[in-house]
Design a protein around this motif. Structure first.
Motif, PDB file in Angstrom:
ATOM      1  N   LEU A 298       0.835  -1.208   0.000  1.00 54.96           N
ATOM      2  CA  LEU A 298       0.000   0.000   0.000  1.00 54.96           C
ATOM      3  C   LEU A 298       0.874   1.264   0.000  1.00 54.96           C
ATOM      4  N   VAL A 299       1.943   1.199   0.797  1.00 53.34           N
ATOM      5  CA  VAL A 299       2.827   2.366   0.896  1.00 53.34           C
ATOM      6  C   VAL A 299       3.532   2.609  -0.441  1.00 53.34           C
ATOM      7  N   LEU A 300       4.024   1.519  -1.052  1.00 53.69           N
ATOM      8  CA  LEU A 300       4.720   1.689  -2.340  1.00 53.69           C
ATOM      9  C   LEU A 300       3.765   2.202  -3.413  1.00 53.69           C
ATOM     10  N   VAL A 329      -3.887   4.453   4.662  1.00 52.86           N
ATOM     11  CA  VAL A 329      -2.718   4.903   3.896  1.00 52.86           C
ATOM     12  C   VAL A 329      -3.239   5.890   2.852  1.00 52.86           C
ATOM     13  N   ALA A 330      -2.909   7.177   3.047  1.00 49.51           N
ATOM     14  CA  ALA A 330      -3.454   8.194   2.134  1.00 49.51           C
ATOM     15  C   ALA A 330      -2.342   8.880   1.368  1.00 49.51           C
ATOM     16  N   ASP A 331      -2.611   9.184   0.102  1.00 48.70           N
ATOM     17  CA  ASP A 331      -1.617   9.909  -0.691  1.00 48.70           C
ATOM     18  C   ASP A 331      -2.250  11.166  -1.264  1.00 48.70           C
ATOM     19  N   ARG A 377     -10.978   4.879  -0.873  1.00 48.71           N
ATOM     20  CA  ARG A 377     -11.752   6.105  -1.131  1.00 48.71           C
ATOM     21  C   ARG A 377     -10.860   6.989  -1.969  1.00 48.71           C
ATOM     22  N   THR A 378     -11.425   7.518  -3.023  1.00 50.05           N
ATOM     23  CA  THR A 378     -10.578   8.309  -3.907  1.00 50.05           C
ATOM     24  C   THR A 378     -11.404   9.390  -4.585  1.00 50.05           C
ATOM     25  N   ARG A 379     -10.691  10.445  -4.972  1.00 53.65           N
ATOM     26  CA  ARG A 379     -11.366  11.528  -5.700  1.00 53.65           C
ATOM     27  C   ARG A 379     -10.431  11.903  -6.843  1.00 53.65           C
ATOM     28  N   PRO A 380     -10.913  11.835  -8.105  1.00 53.29           N
ATOM     29  CA  PRO A 380     -10.005  12.194  -9.194  1.00 53.29           C
ATOM     30  C   PRO A 380      -9.393  13.579  -8.912  1.00 53.29           C
ATOM     31  N   GLY A 381      -8.074  13.591  -8.884  1.00 51.85           N
ATOM     32  CA  GLY A 381      -7.357  14.843  -8.604  1.00 51.85           C
ATOM     33  C   GLY A 381      -7.169  15.102  -7.124  1.00 51.85           C
ATOM     34  N   GLN A 385      -7.168   7.025  -0.591  1.00 51.48           N
ATOM     35  CA  GLN A 385      -6.942   6.536   0.769  1.00 51.48           C
ATOM     36  C   GLN A 385      -7.376   5.073   0.840  1.00 51.48           C
ATOM     37  N   PHE A 386      -6.437   4.194   1.178  1.00 48.14           N
ATOM     38  CA  PHE A 386      -6.743   2.766   1.335  1.00 48.14           C
ATOM     39  C   PHE A 386      -6.877   2.477   2.827  1.00 48.14           C
ATOM     40  N   THR A 387      -8.044   1.958   3.217  1.00 47.49           N
ATOM     41  CA  THR A 387      -8.282   1.686   4.632  1.00 47.49           C
ATOM     42  C   THR A 387      -8.323   0.191   4.887  1.00 47.49           C
TER      43      THR A 387
END
Ligand SMILES: Nc1ncnc2c1ncn2[C@@H]1O[C@H](COP(=O)(O)OP(=O)(O)O)[C@@H](O)[C@H]1O
Ligand SMILES: [Mg+2]
Length: 411
Positions: A298-300, A329-331, A377-381, A385-387
């Motif tokens: 997830l981190v990679l 894990v959120a980016d 959970r994701t939003r284009p742009g 976030q992977f929970t």
């Protein structure tokens, strides 16, 4: 009621009856018949009542479909004065009709037989309705039979189509699997070369006498060894999570180790790692090696996702939630488009040129084997976030089928 009244009533009854009635005395002479009887057989009552018995019988027989049978039945009935009989006769003239015939002896008040009663009921219409219903039922039955036969043919064809589809699917899966193995081998070879080349250079440089330069080389070599270690993690994640060795695991400590491991690579990619965790957190019953694989994956992925934005922030958040431990894990990458999001956890699904598409697939398998869940959970742009959620209480182990066994991979 006088006897005369009774007689009048009886006559009225006979006249109104829908039954054709004929009464003969003990010497077989016909004594009485009603209007319906005369209509049925096309006779006048005087003809009947004044004629000789033989004449009437022959006259009636001549109007029937089976005259011989009729006369035989008469003999049979008259041979036994007590006989009761019910049957059907088919009339040909004056009209074609089907009659139900019934005959019974008539007794006087002492019970002595004094004659015989014959009644006839026209059942032509009832019978034809019955026949129509029967014909319709037979037709329906035949249609049902034909439908069942057609259905059987269609089912047979469907079975064949399904078999072919299953075979094709299996073949496709095998082909896809093989090409994935090839792809993976190429990607790993590429990664190893990328690590080995600088490592060789650093080794040559490490030979020099300058202690500062040597220390720097050693540091660089350490980074390459870390990369090799990460690669090992990626490969291990492909192997089957066959046995879960669940022990009380301190996830905070695990996360700290992972952060140290990826720190160098994250710095290169301009990614800042932030970890938010209230301390202390209770331990989780988990297999530390496999959980490590999940988090590294997830981190990679998060680090890789921020290449397009030239870096960003990776936030790891740990807390308790619903009787379990939650790891987010959120980016701050570009997020995931809906059509890609749908396939994220599919085996071999990747959008990266050097990806194998097995990271998230094995993450989910491992988490599910722990009785946990993994969601995105994701939003284009707006980043992703992977929970991951793992229960504090150990649930039964669900070990999936291996996708690639290590032996296969090293072939
Ligand atoms: N954090 C993320 N941000 C955006 N896309 C992601 C992220 N994580 C995974 N993906 C997408 O999911 C795909 C599958 O990921 P993964 O199963 O780890 O395989 P791989 O990393 O080999 O491509 C990636 O190729 C990428 O398109
Ligand atoms: Mg990945």
């Amino acid at each position: 009621m006088t006897e005369n009244d009774e007689l009048l009533l009886l006559r009225a009854l006979l006249r109104a009856s829908d039954y054709g009635v004929l009464l003969s005395d003990a010497s077989r002479r016909d004594q009485l018949c009603n209007r319906r009887f005369c209509e049925m057989f096309g006779l006048e009552s005087v003809d009947i009542l004044q004629a000789q018995p033989e004449y009437v019988r022959l006259h009636l027989a001549a109007r029937l479909k089976d005259p011989e049978g009729f006369l035989q039945t008469l003999n049979f009935v008259y041979a036994d004065p007590e006989r009761v009989l019910e049957d059907e006769v088919e009339l040909m003239a004056p009209k074609r009709r089907l009659l139900r015939r019934y005959t019974t002896p008539v007794t006087d008040q002492q019970g002595d037989i004094i004659g015989r009663l014959w009644t006839f009921l026209d059942i032509t219409r009832t019978r034809s309705t019955e026949e129509k219903v029967r014909a319709q039922a037979a037709q329906l039955k035949e249609q049902a039979r034909q439908l069942a036969a057609a259905l059987k043919v269609v089912t047979g064809r469907l079975d064949k189509v399904e078999n072919t589809l299953t075979q094709t699917q299996q073949q496709l899966f095998e082909t896809e699997k093989l090409s994935a193995v090839g792809l993976l081998a190429a990607s790993v070879a590429h990664d190893i070369r990328n690590i080995l080349t600088p490592l060789t250079i650093e080794l040559t440089l490490a030979d020099q006498n300058d202690p500062a330069a040597r220390a720097e080389s050693l540091h660089a070599m350490r980074r390459q060894v870390d990369s090799l270690s990460l690669l090992t993690h990626r490969l291990l994640a492909l192997a089957k999570p066959d046995t879960l060795e669940r022990v009380p695991t301190d996830v905070c400590a695990l996360v700290s180790r992972i952060i140290k491991l990826v720190q160098a690579q994250a710095a290169l990619e301009n990614v800042e790692i932030v970890c938010v965790a209230p301390s202390p957190l209770p331990p989780v019953p988990a297999d530390p090696v496999q959980l490590d694989q999940v988090l590294v994956n997830l981190v990679l992925n998060a680090v890789q996702a921020m290449r397009a934005t030239d870096g960003g922030t990776l936030t790891l958040t740990l807390d308790t939630h619903n009787a379990g431990l939650r790891i987010r894990v959120a980016d701050t990458g570009l997020g995931i488009l809906p059509h890609i999001r749908k396939r994220l956890f599919d085996p071999f699904f990747t959008t990266r040129p050097d990806g194998a598409g097995l990271g998230l697939f094995s993450c989910r398998r491992i988490v599910q084997a722990h009785g946990g869940t993994i969601q995105v959970r994701t939003r284009p742009g707006g980043g992703s976030q992977f929970t991951t959620w793992l229960p504090f209480l150990a649930t039964p182990i669900d070990s999936g089928e291996p996708i690639l066994s290590p032996e296969k991979y090293y072939l």
